[in-house]
Design a protein around this motif. Structure first.
Motif, mmCIF file in Angstrom:
data_model
loop_
_atom_site.group_PDB
_atom_site.id
_atom_site.type_symbol
_atom_site.label_atom_id
_atom_site.label_comp_id
_atom_site.label_asym_id
_atom_site.label_seq_id
_atom_site.Cartn_x
_atom_site.Cartn_y
_atom_site.Cartn_z
ATOM 1 N N VAL A 1 76.796 34.128 72.011
ATOM 2 C CA VAL A 1 78.171 34.563 72.192
ATOM 3 C C VAL A 1 78.398 34.735 73.688
ATOM 4 N N GLY A 2 79.261 33.913 74.267
ATOM 5 C CA GLY A 2 79.515 33.967 75.700
ATOM 6 C C GLY A 2 80.332 35.180 76.099
ATOM 7 N N VAL B 1 71.413 37.552 67.766
ATOM 8 C CA VAL B 1 72.635 37.307 68.528
ATOM 9 C C VAL B 1 72.311 37.516 69.999
ATOM 10 N N CYS B 2 72.682 36.551 70.818
ATOM 11 C CA CYS B 2 72.481 36.622 72.262
ATOM 12 C C CYS B 2 73.842 36.717 72.936
ATOM 13 N N ARG B 3 74.102 37.863 73.559
ATOM 14 C CA ARG B 3 75.330 38.036 74.348
ATOM 15 C C ARG B 3 75.049 37.447 75.716
ATOM 16 N N LEU B 4 75.657 36.325 76.011
ATOM 17 C CA LEU B 4 75.408 35.597 77.252
ATOM 18 C C LEU B 4 76.401 36.039 78.313
ATOM 19 N N GLY B 5 75.906 36.736 79.319
ATOM 20 C CA GLY B 5 76.759 37.189 80.406
ATOM 21 C C GLY B 5 77.405 38.531 80.129
ATOM 22 N N HIS B 6 77.557 39.325 81.194
ATOM 23 C CA HIS B 6 78.170 40.651 81.084
ATOM 24 C C HIS B 6 78.681 41.046 82.454
ATOM 25 N N ARG B 7 79.971 41.351 82.537
ATOM 26 C CA ARG B 7 80.571 41.789 83.791
ATOM 27 C C ARG B 7 80.730 43.303 83.724
ATOM 28 N N PRO B 8 79.852 44.044 84.435
ATOM 29 C CA PRO B 8 79.932 45.509 84.408
ATOM 30 C C PRO B 8 81.331 45.984 84.795
ATOM 31 N N GLY B 9 81.788 47.011 84.074
ATOM 32 C CA GLY B 9 83.103 47.559 84.329
ATOM 33 C C GLY B 9 84.203 46.835 83.593
ATOM 34 N N VAL C 1 69.892 26.838 67.218
ATOM 35 C CA VAL C 1 70.812 27.566 68.092
ATOM 36 C C VAL C 1 72.252 27.206 67.745
ATOM 37 N N VAL C 2 73.052 28.246 67.528
ATOM 38 C CA VAL C 2 74.492 28.102 67.322
ATOM 39 C C VAL C 2 75.177 28.754 68.509
ATOM 40 N N HIS C 3 76.034 28.012 69.161
ATOM 41 C CA HIS C 3 76.843 28.558 70.256
ATOM 42 C C HIS C 3 78.275 28.692 69.743
ATOM 43 N N LEU C 4 78.784 29.926 69.729
ATOM 44 C CA LEU C 4 80.154 30.152 69.285
ATOM 45 C C LEU C 4 81.107 29.925 70.459
ATOM 46 N N THR C 5 82.009 28.994 70.295
ATOM 47 C CA THR C 5 82.963 28.624 71.334
ATOM 48 C C THR C 5 84.218 28.073 70.679
ATOM 49 N N MET C 6 85.374 28.313 71.277
ATOM 50 C CA MET C 6 86.605 27.785 70.679
ATOM 51 C C MET C 6 86.688 26.267 70.815
ATOM 52 N N TYR C 7 85.786 25.669 71.597
ATOM 53 C CA TYR C 7 85.801 24.224 71.805
ATOM 54 C C TYR C 7 84.890 23.479 70.839
ATOM 55 N N GLY C 8 84.231 24.185 69.930
ATOM 56 C CA GLY C 8 83.252 23.557 69.055
ATOM 57 C C GLY C 8 83.835 22.968 67.791
ATOM 58 N N GLN D 1 91.332 28.133 68.821
ATOM 59 C CA GLN D 1 92.341 28.884 69.554
ATOM 60 C C GLN D 1 91.666 30.020 70.316
ATOM 61 N N PRO D 2 92.252 30.462 71.424
ATOM 62 C CA PRO D 2 91.699 31.627 72.126
ATOM 63 C C PRO D 2 91.699 32.853 71.215
ATOM 64 N N HIS D 3 90.593 33.580 71.223
ATOM 65 C CA HIS D 3 90.481 34.809 70.434
ATOM 66 C C HIS D 3 89.276 35.600 70.935
ATOM 67 N N SER D 4 89.026 36.722 70.325
ATOM 68 C CA SER D 4 87.924 37.593 70.707
ATOM 69 C C SER D 4 86.586 37.025 70.248
ATOM 70 N N GLU D 5 85.587 37.104 71.132
ATOM 71 C CA GLU D 5 84.247 36.677 70.729
ATOM 72 C C GLU D 5 83.683 37.576 69.628
ATOM 73 N N VAL D 6 84.129 38.818 69.569
ATOM 74 C CA VAL D 6 83.691 39.724 68.501
ATOM 75 C C VAL D 6 84.232 39.235 67.154
ATOM 76 N N ALA D 7 85.487 38.847 67.129
ATOM 77 C CA ALA D 7 86.078 38.319 65.894
ATOM 78 C C ALA D 7 85.366 37.043 65.458
ATOM 79 N N GLY D 8 85.083 36.168 66.415
ATOM 80 C CA GLY D 8 84.380 34.928 66.088
ATOM 81 C C GLY D 8 82.998 35.198 65.516
ATOM 82 N N LEU D 9 82.279 36.151 66.104
ATOM 83 C CA LEU D 9 80.954 36.509 65.605
ATOM 84 C C LEU D 9 81.042 37.067 64.191
ATOM 85 N N ALA D 10 82.007 37.933 63.951
ATOM 86 C CA ALA D 10 82.158 38.542 62.626
ATOM 87 C C ALA D 10 82.428 37.487 61.559
#
Length: 183
Positions: free
Chosen positions: A111-112, A9-17, A81-88, A133-142
């Protein structure tokens, strides 16, 4: 999981804080639901430490690492490669094809964490949506990992654990592995 080619699993991007908890939960979900490794952005050191601590305490095998070249990881991945996105495409429409490909090839699940560049959509073999639909990337991964492994990840055996959760109707019991064997 250990009986098939690697799932990373590749977590793509991270905004500290802002993304600390979400990035940590991507790593913990990857571990708990059958992935072999998680690759976090280089600026997600606290999330890395938490995932490694949980793996140390509750067992593995599972690897967690930082990478500051995630786009290169995706571009150069030796597998699918699988990219998890609500647009897929709907997960239920492509899960069999993904599962069949994973029987022979390692799988990178992206996972973006912020706006994902169109380059990622192009480089992915599948852009997969767990609902459109919009949802949590964690839920999508699970949901994705459960569909990929068809529930086998729920029976996984953990090695080298310092602590074991005792399943029970009520209460919160955590014991050493030796105590769990005696129970």
């Amino acid at each position: 999981m250990q009986d098939a080619p690697e799932v990373v699993v590749c977590r793509l991007g991270h905004r500290p804080g802002r993304d600390e908890r979400m990035t940590t939960h991507v790593g913990l979900t990857a571990r708990a639901l059958g992935a072999d490794r998680v690759v976090l952005p280089a600026n997600a050191g606290q999330s890395l430490e938490t995932v490694r601590d949980i793996t140390s305490r509750f067992g593995g095998p599972f690897e967690a690492e930082l990478d500051d070249e995630q786009h290169a990881l995706i571009r150069d991945w030796d597998g699918r490669v699988v990219h998890l996105t609500m647009y897929g495409e709907r997960v239920q429409d492509v899960e069999g094809e993904v599962r069949a490909a994973h029987a022979d090839d390692p799988l990178l699940v992206v996972v973006g964490g912020e706006k994902v560049s169109f380059e990622v959509y192009d480089e992915a073999d599948w852009n997969v949506a767990v609902t459109n639909q919009p949802h949590s990337e964690v839920a999508g991964l699970a949901v994705f990992l459960d569909r990929l492994f068809e529930g086998r990840e729920l029976e996984r055996e953990w090695t080298d654990a310092e602590q074991v959760v005792v399943p029970e109707e009520t209460g919160k019991t955590v014991v050493s592995p030796d105590e769990a064997e005696d129970a």
